[in-house]
Design a protein around this motif. Structure first.
Motif, PDB file in Angstrom:
ATOM      1  N   ARG A  88       0.621  -1.226  -0.057  1.00 26.02           N
ATOM      2  CA  ARG A  88      -0.022  -0.023  -0.057  1.00 26.02           C
ATOM      3  C   ARG A  88       1.039   1.355   0.059  1.00 26.02           C
ATOM      4  NH1 ARG A  88      -3.207  -3.174   3.584  1.00 26.02           N
ATOM      5  NH2 ARG A  88      -5.169  -3.632   2.837  1.00 26.02           N
ATOM      6  N   GLU A  89       1.771   1.195   0.867  1.00 32.26           N
ATOM      7  CA  GLU A  89       2.722   2.439   1.041  1.00 32.26           C
ATOM      8  C   GLU A  89       3.611   2.833  -0.356  1.00 32.26           C
ATOM      9  OE1 GLU A  89       5.366   1.311   3.779  1.00 32.26           O
ATOM     10  OE2 GLU A  89       4.082   1.364   5.724  1.00 32.26           O
ATOM     11  N   ALA A  90       3.805   1.682  -1.244  1.00 33.14           N
ATOM     12  CA  ALA A  90       4.315   1.934  -2.467  1.00 33.14           C
ATOM     13  C   ALA A  90       3.528   2.149  -3.580  1.00 33.14           C
ATOM     14  CB  ALA A  90       4.994   0.477  -2.832  1.00 33.14           C
ATOM     15  N   GLY A  91       2.172   2.275  -3.413  1.00 34.09           N
ATOM     16  CA  GLY A  91       1.162   2.623  -4.427  1.00 34.09           C
ATOM     17  C   GLY A  91       0.266   1.551  -4.842  1.00 34.09           C
ATOM     18  N   GLY A  92       0.601   0.269  -4.515  1.00 39.77           N
ATOM     19  CA  GLY A  92      -0.057  -0.993  -4.970  1.00 39.77           C
ATOM     20  C   GLY A  92      -1.335  -1.036  -4.283  1.00 39.77           C
ATOM     21  N   GLU A  93      -2.154  -2.475  -4.620  1.00 39.68           N
ATOM     22  CA  GLU A  93      -3.539  -2.300  -3.889  1.00 39.68           C
ATOM     23  C   GLU A  93      -3.502  -3.629  -3.530  1.00 39.68           C
ATOM     24  OE1 GLU A  93      -7.970  -3.179  -5.573  1.00 39.68           O
ATOM     25  OE2 GLU A  93      -6.541  -2.419  -7.016  1.00 39.68           O
ATOM     26  N   VAL A  94      -3.896  -4.056  -2.183  1.00 44.16           N
ATOM     27  CA  VAL A  94      -4.206  -5.420  -1.718  1.00 44.16           C
ATOM     28  C   VAL A  94      -5.458  -5.854  -2.271  1.00 44.16           C
ATOM     29  CG1 VAL A  94      -4.233  -6.570   0.466  1.00 44.16           C
ATOM     30  CG2 VAL A  94      -2.466  -5.061   0.042  1.00 44.16           C
ATOM     31  N   VAL A  95      -5.625  -6.782  -3.193  1.00 39.97           N
ATOM     32  CA  VAL A  95      -6.639  -7.197  -3.669  1.00 39.97           C
ATOM     33  C   VAL A  95      -7.415  -8.157  -2.526  1.00 39.97           C
ATOM     34  CG1 VAL A  95      -7.682  -8.569  -5.637  1.00 39.97           C
ATOM     35  CG2 VAL A  95      -5.768  -7.127  -5.990  1.00 39.97           C
ATOM     36  N   MET A  96      -6.555  -9.004  -1.906  1.00 40.45           N
ATOM     37  CA  MET A  96      -7.214  -9.833  -0.925  1.00 40.45           C
ATOM     38  C   MET A  96      -6.389  -9.785   0.323  1.00 40.45           C
ATOM     39  SD  MET A  96      -7.704 -13.981  -1.050  1.00 40.45           S
ATOM     40  CE  MET A  96      -6.420 -14.498  -0.386  1.00 40.45           C
ATOM     41  N   GLU A  97      -6.952  -9.466   1.387  1.00 39.21           N
ATOM     42  CA  GLU A  97      -6.232  -9.213   2.613  1.00 39.21           C
ATOM     43  C   GLU A  97      -5.479 -10.496   2.973  1.00 39.21           C
ATOM     44  OE1 GLU A  97      -5.585  -6.515   4.439  1.00 39.21           O
ATOM     45  OE2 GLU A  97      -6.921  -5.340   3.168  1.00 39.21           O
ATOM     46  N   PRO A  98      -4.333 -10.507   4.027  1.00 37.90           N
ATOM     47  CA  PRO A  98      -3.648 -11.727   4.309  1.00 37.90           C
ATOM     48  C   PRO A  98      -4.515 -12.609   5.024  1.00 37.90           C
ATOM     49  CG  PRO A  98      -2.384  -9.838   4.581  1.00 37.90           C
ATOM     50  CD  PRO A  98      -3.478  -9.286   4.271  1.00 37.90           C
ATOM     51  N   LEU A 109      -3.205 -11.275  -1.990  1.00 33.06           N
ATOM     52  CA  LEU A 109      -3.254 -10.917  -3.407  1.00 33.06           C
ATOM     53  C   LEU A 109      -3.297  -9.645  -3.591  1.00 33.06           C
ATOM     54  CD1 LEU A 109      -5.617 -13.507  -4.922  1.00 33.06           C
ATOM     55  CD2 LEU A 109      -3.192 -13.832  -4.910  1.00 33.06           C
ATOM     56  N   ALA A 110      -2.161  -8.911  -4.428  1.00 37.49           N
ATOM     57  CA  ALA A 110      -1.934  -7.563  -4.712  1.00 37.49           C
ATOM     58  C   ALA A 110      -2.071  -7.340  -6.127  1.00 37.49           C
ATOM     59  CB  ALA A 110      -0.792  -7.301  -4.045  1.00 37.49           C
ATOM     60  N   ARG A 111      -1.864  -6.074  -6.443  1.00 36.72           N
ATOM     61  CA  ARG A 111      -1.929  -5.454  -7.863  1.00 36.72           C
ATOM     62  C   ARG A 111      -0.727  -4.503  -7.773  1.00 36.72           C
ATOM     63  NH1 ARG A 111      -7.012  -4.579  -8.530  1.00 36.72           N
ATOM     64  NH2 ARG A 111      -7.277  -6.528  -9.890  1.00 36.72           N
ATOM     65  N   ASP A 112       0.186  -4.349  -8.283  1.00 33.07           N
ATOM     66  CA  ASP A 112       1.141  -3.180  -8.625  1.00 33.07           C
ATOM     67  C   ASP A 112       0.187  -1.934  -9.258  1.00 33.07           C
ATOM     68  OD1 ASP A 112       1.304  -3.192 -11.336  1.00 33.07           O
ATOM     69  OD2 ASP A 112       3.496  -3.395 -11.416  1.00 33.07           O
ATOM     70  N   PRO A 113       1.035  -0.792  -9.221  1.00 38.53           N
ATOM     71  CA  PRO A 113       0.458   0.340  -9.625  1.00 38.53           C
ATOM     72  C   PRO A 113       0.062   0.116 -11.313  1.00 38.53           C
ATOM     73  CG  PRO A 113       2.007   1.118  -7.955  1.00 38.53           C
ATOM     74  CD  PRO A 113       2.367  -0.518  -8.624  1.00 38.53           C
ATOM     75  N   SER A 114       0.864  -0.586 -11.798  1.00 39.28           N
ATOM     76  CA  SER A 114       0.549  -0.832 -13.424  1.00 39.28           C
ATOM     77  C   SER A 114      -0.395  -1.792 -13.627  1.00 39.28           C
ATOM     78  CB  SER A 114       1.816  -1.014 -14.114  1.00 39.28           C
ATOM     79  OG  SER A 114       2.150  -2.324 -14.009  1.00 39.28           O
ATOM     80  N   GLY A 115      -0.877  -2.485 -12.670  1.00 43.38           N
ATOM     81  CA  GLY A 115      -2.185  -3.465 -12.864  1.00 43.38           C
ATOM     82  C   GLY A 115      -1.621  -4.911 -12.930  1.00 43.38           C
ATOM     83  N   VAL A 116      -0.376  -5.116 -12.494  1.00 42.48           N
ATOM     84  CA  VAL A 116       0.138  -6.562 -12.499  1.00 42.48           C
ATOM     85  C   VAL A 116      -0.381  -7.008 -11.280  1.00 42.48           C
ATOM     86  CG1 VAL A 116       2.126  -8.014 -12.364  1.00 42.48           C
ATOM     87  CG2 VAL A 116       2.034  -6.045 -13.943  1.00 42.48           C
ATOM     88  N   GLY A 149       7.643   2.180 -15.816  1.00 38.32           N
ATOM     89  CA  GLY A 149       8.312   2.963 -14.543  1.00 38.32           C
ATOM     90  C   GLY A 149       7.649   2.808 -13.385  1.00 38.32           C
ATOM     91  N   LYS A 150       6.187   2.392 -13.309  1.00 39.56           N
ATOM     92  CA  LYS A 150       5.415   2.145 -12.011  1.00 39.56           C
ATOM     93  C   LYS A 150       6.042   0.810 -11.396  1.00 39.56           C
ATOM     94  CE  LYS A 150       1.185   4.716 -13.207  1.00 39.56           C
ATOM     95  NZ  LYS A 150      -0.127   4.769 -13.352  1.00 39.56           N
ATOM     96  N   SER A 151       5.984  -0.170 -12.319  1.00 39.76           N
ATOM     97  CA  SER A 151       6.579  -1.261 -11.775  1.00 39.76           C
ATOM     98  C   SER A 151       7.884  -1.203 -11.269  1.00 39.76           C
ATOM     99  CB  SER A 151       6.408  -2.382 -12.829  1.00 39.76           C
ATOM    100  OG  SER A 151       4.999  -2.698 -13.468  1.00 39.76           O
ATOM    101  N   ASP A 152       8.910  -0.422 -11.993  1.00 37.30           N
ATOM    102  CA  ASP A 152      10.271  -0.446 -11.724  1.00 37.30           C
ATOM    103  C   ASP A 152      10.625   0.417 -10.246  1.00 37.30           C
ATOM    104  OD1 ASP A 152      10.742  -1.636 -14.093  1.00 37.30           O
ATOM    105  OD2 ASP A 152      11.450   0.183 -14.878  1.00 37.30           O
ATOM    106  N   VAL A 158       9.057  -2.532  -2.349  1.00 39.44           N
ATOM    107  CA  VAL A 158       8.299  -3.494  -1.430  1.00 39.44           C
ATOM    108  C   VAL A 158       9.289  -4.598  -1.086  1.00 39.44           C
ATOM    109  CG1 VAL A 158       6.301  -5.231  -1.461  1.00 39.44           C
ATOM    110  CG2 VAL A 158       6.003  -3.137  -2.553  1.00 39.44           C
ATOM    111  N   PHE A 159      10.208  -5.044  -2.041  1.00 37.64           N
ATOM    112  CA  PHE A 159      10.828  -6.241  -1.601  1.00 37.64           C
ATOM    113  C   PHE A 159      12.517  -6.061  -1.615  1.00 37.64           C
ATOM    114  CE2 PHE A 159       7.069  -8.180  -3.679  1.00 37.64           C
ATOM    115  CZ  PHE A 159       6.638  -8.797  -2.554  1.00 37.64           C
ATOM    116  N   SER A 160      12.756  -4.773  -1.671  1.00 34.00           N
ATOM    117  CA  SER A 160      14.292  -4.346  -1.457  1.00 34.00           C
ATOM    118  C   SER A 160      15.073  -5.142  -2.733  1.00 34.00           C
ATOM    119  CB  SER A 160      14.837  -4.931  -0.351  1.00 34.00           C
ATOM    120  OG  SER A 160      14.115  -4.373   0.845  1.00 34.00           O
ATOM    121  N   TYR A 161      14.522  -5.163  -3.842  1.00 40.94           N
ATOM    122  CA  TYR A 161      15.356  -5.594  -5.051  1.00 40.94           C
ATOM    123  C   TYR A 161      16.267  -4.667  -5.467  1.00 40.94           C
ATOM    124  CZ  TYR A 161      11.511  -8.913  -5.946  1.00 40.94           C
ATOM    125  OH  TYR A 161      10.509  -9.929  -5.983  1.00 40.94           O
ATOM    126  N   LYS A 162      17.431  -4.967  -6.119  1.00 39.47           N
ATOM    127  CA  LYS A 162      18.311  -4.266  -6.760  1.00 39.47           C
ATOM    128  C   LYS A 162      18.062  -4.405  -8.286  1.00 39.47           C
ATOM    129  CE  LYS A 162      20.704  -2.905  -2.962  1.00 39.47           C
ATOM    130  NZ  LYS A 162      20.585  -1.808  -2.682  1.00 39.47           N
TER     131      LYS A 162
END
Length: 266
Positions: A88-98, A109-116, A149-152, A158-162
């Motif tokens: 949520r903080e990163a602009g995504g949507e939680v489709v199904m709560e934990p 289940l979640a959706r990134d800001p680009s809809g993935v 750009g939104k997914s990047d 969210v996951f501390s990727y490089k």
């Protein structure tokens, strides 16, 4: 297998209107066998490659019968609730709560800001894939998005990727790393993707022979979308199964060409 680090792909499943047809198709194409369906958990049915759990299929939940078939990739989490908060903080949507699934683990289940759409899995007794990069098992996945750009921005937050970018004028392709391990790709969808195709995560399954797998898939009503094509990573092809779910097959033992140049993203 060892528990996957946070943010690493750890499981895949798909919802099919006709589960028996899906089992028959993937059994033929990928050599899967299937366990007993769990009526307690919506007839969730695990798939096995050489006796190891590699994926699952499930019928639609009530009210979702009209939804398209689609593979869902789950990313590992130590704390699904904390991951949901970061989404949520990163602009995504939680489709199904934990939601706790017995003692197996906790999913959301979640959706990134680009809809993935993607899943999050906090493992309990079910830690995820029991095999990877073996015939019939998961090998790789890529985020396909029209708004890279939104997914990047989202996934590393969210996951501390490089992040690393492939140097190729013909394609906009990015890689996400955890430590010294590349765990996920990101592909920008161009005009060659019909506008009605939504953004999605493309899951690759390992096969001993890409061309033979494509032949079996198309004979069974699957549609070849791209390939087969030789790459430095393996010979692969992109397909849709008879119910419309996109996936790819790859023979990682057949490689050709030089590795592309990749640069770190600041």
């Amino acid at each position: 297998m060892a528990v996957q680090p946070e943010g690493a792909p750890c499981w895949a499943d798909a919802m099919f209107g006709d589960v028996e047809a899906a089992k028959s198709f993937y059994g033929d194409v990928l050599g899967w066998t299937f366990g007993e369906s769990s009526s307690e958990y919506g007839n969730y049915t695990q798939a096995y490659a050489d006796g190891k759990a590699v994926a699952a299929v499930v019928p639609p939940m009530p009210g979702q019968e009209e939804g398209p078939a689609q593979w869902c990739l789950y990313l590992a989490s130590r704390d699904a609730a904390a991951t949901a908060a970061r989404i949520r903080e990163a602009g995504g949507e939680v489709v199904m709560e934990p939601m706790q699934v017995g003692d197996y683990g906790t999913m959301c289940l979640a959706r990134d800001p680009s809809g993935v759409v993607f899943g999050v899995w906090q493992g309990g007794t079910h830690e995820g894939f029991e095999a990877m990069a073996e015939p019939g098992a998961y090998c790789w996945a890529e985020v396909f998005t029209r708004e890279p750009g939104k997914s990047d921005a989202f996934f590393p937050q969210v996951f501390s990727y490089k992040s690393k970018q492939m140097e190729d004028d013909g394609v906009d392709f990015r890689l996400f790393d955890l430590g010294d391990r590349t765990v996920l790709g990101r592909m920008a969808m161009g005009d060659d993707f019909p506008p009605e195709v939504p953004p999605y995560i493309n899951v690759y399954f390992t096969v001993p022979d890409c061309d033979a797998a494509v032949a079996r898939a198309t004979e069974r009503g699957g549609v070849l979308r791209f390939g087969p094509m030789d790459t430095p990573f393996g010979r692969f092809a992109a397909l849709s199964d008879p119910q419309g779910a996109a996936f790819s097959v790859i023979d990682i033992t057949t490689t050709e060409g030089e590795m592309p140049k990749i640069t770190d993203v600041a």
